[in-house]
Design a protein around this motif. Structure first.
Motif, PDB file in Angstrom:
ATOM      1  N   ALA A 172      49.292 -28.635   9.855  1.00  0.00           N
ATOM      2  CA  ALA A 172      48.855 -29.409   8.738  1.00  0.00           C
ATOM      3  C   ALA A 172      47.519 -28.887   8.037  1.00  0.00           C
ATOM      4  O   ALA A 172      47.446 -29.069   6.868  1.00  0.00           O
ATOM      5  N   VAL A 173      46.757 -28.438   9.030  1.00  0.00           N
ATOM      6  CA  VAL A 173      45.356 -27.958   8.501  1.00  0.00           C
ATOM      7  C   VAL A 173      45.716 -26.746   7.386  1.00  0.00           C
ATOM      8  O   VAL A 173      45.112 -26.729   6.358  1.00  0.00           O
ATOM      9  N   PHE A 174      46.484 -26.039   7.877  1.00  0.00           N
ATOM     10  CA  PHE A 174      46.728 -24.726   7.117  1.00  0.00           C
ATOM     11  C   PHE A 174      47.401 -25.292   5.733  1.00  0.00           C
ATOM     12  O   PHE A 174      47.194 -24.516   4.748  1.00  0.00           O
ATOM     13  N   GLU A 175      48.399 -26.128   6.004  1.00  0.00           N
ATOM     14  CA  GLU A 175      49.283 -26.394   4.584  1.00  0.00           C
ATOM     15  C   GLU A 175      48.130 -27.092   3.751  1.00  0.00           C
ATOM     16  O   GLU A 175      48.230 -26.958   2.599  1.00  0.00           O
TER      17      GLU A 175
ATOM     18  N   ASN B 145      44.837 -27.271  -1.296  1.00  0.00           N
ATOM     19  CA  ASN B 145      43.841 -27.985  -1.798  1.00  0.00           C
ATOM     20  C   ASN B 145      42.300 -27.194  -1.788  1.00  0.00           C
ATOM     21  O   ASN B 145      41.508 -27.699  -2.493  1.00  0.00           O
ATOM     22  N   HIS B 146      42.237 -26.144  -1.002  1.00  0.00           N
ATOM     23  CA  HIS B 146      40.666 -25.572  -0.995  1.00  0.00           C
ATOM     24  C   HIS B 146      40.408 -24.861  -2.106  1.00  0.00           C
ATOM     25  O   HIS B 146      41.469 -24.381  -3.023  1.00  0.00           O
TER      26      HIS B 146
ATOM     27  N   THR C 132      41.095 -18.115   0.758  1.00  0.00           N
ATOM     28  CA  THR C 132      41.361 -19.108   1.727  1.00  0.00           C
ATOM     29  C   THR C 132      42.629 -19.672   1.535  1.00  0.00           C
ATOM     30  O   THR C 132      43.428 -19.819   2.207  1.00  0.00           O
ATOM     31  N   LYS C 133      42.755 -20.238   0.404  1.00  0.00           N
ATOM     32  CA  LYS C 133      44.386 -20.539  -0.057  1.00  0.00           C
ATOM     33  C   LYS C 133      45.479 -19.540   0.275  1.00  0.00           C
ATOM     34  O   LYS C 133      46.567 -19.938   0.896  1.00  0.00           O
TER      35      LYS C 133
ATOM     36  N   TRP D 256      49.693 -18.058   3.722  1.00  0.00           N
ATOM     37  CA  TRP D 256      50.393 -16.988   4.522  1.00  0.00           C
ATOM     38  C   TRP D 256      50.564 -17.442   6.042  1.00  0.00           C
ATOM     39  O   TRP D 256      51.913 -17.243   6.407  1.00  0.00           O
ATOM     40  N   VAL D 257      49.568 -17.951   6.576  1.00  0.00           N
ATOM     41  CA  VAL D 257      49.822 -18.411   7.905  1.00  0.00           C
ATOM     42  C   VAL D 257      50.831 -19.336   8.079  1.00  0.00           C
ATOM     43  O   VAL D 257      51.730 -19.395   9.011  1.00  0.00           O
TER      44      VAL D 257
END
Length: 189
Positions: free
Chosen positions: A121-124, A129-130, A135-136, A141-142
């Motif tokens: 969820a953090v990666f999503e 939103n970043h 970073t986005k 990608w991850v």
């Protein structure tokens, strides 16, 4: 034969074999040839059983990597399969046994813990939103690799644009991509 014909012959001979596999096998054979130069009387190729066994004993006594002997035997097998080399020496029970005894010292694979749902969820969230574009892209990608259940190398070579498979209600169900490795990667969304 001319250089162009030789180039076509090499290309046709090794088609379907990944460059990394060929490099790994080539390095294994080159390591054997470097070892054999001061040790083996006469030519090292074609391989002789006594030389292969001596090489395996050398690897074991010098505490070489546990997979070094088996990598060489795989290279020998590839040379026999593709180039028609005689690989009878590698079929020796004592050569195989020496290789296996080294393999058995290999430590068990310890895989990393999988991402928890909150980590995914953090990666999503970062992907969505970043503010920083790099970073986005990285976070997206991850997240994509996780949803595809793919390795990094699979994700590097998609054959087509990944697409969403929808369920009967029209909701996204899977992210699907066909990779150049001919493995189909499918992941839940």
């Amino acid at each position: 034969s001319d250089p162009q014909e030789r180039a076509h012959t090499v290309k046709d001979t090794f088609v379907g074999k990944s460059a990394s596999t060929l490099l790994k096998r080539g390095y294994a054979i080159m390591a054997f040839l470097r070892w054999s130069k001061p040790v083996v009387a006469g030519k090292a190729i074609p391989f002789k059983e006594v030389d292969l066994y001596s090489y395996c004993l050398h690897l074991r006594s010098t505490r070489a990597a546990a997979t070094r002997a088996s990598s060489f035997l795989e290279a020998d097998h590839l040379a026999g399969e593709i180039l028609g080399f005689d690989t009878v020496a590698a079929l020796s029970r004592r050569v195989g046994g020496a290789s296996e005894s080294m393999w058995m010292t290999k430590r068990p694979l310890q895989q990393r813990e999988p991402f928890s749902p909150s980590m995914v969820a953090v990666f999503e969230s970062l992907a969505e939103n970043h503010e920083d574009l790099r970073t986005k892209v990285f976070a997206g990608w991850v997240a994509a690799l996780v949803h595809w259940r793919a390795r990094f190398s699979d994700g590097m070579w998609p054959r087509d644009e990944p697409h969403l498979d929808l369920d009967a209600d029209g909701l996204p169900k899977y992210v699907e991509a066909v990779c150049l490795s001919d493995r189909q990667k499918t992941g839940h969304t």
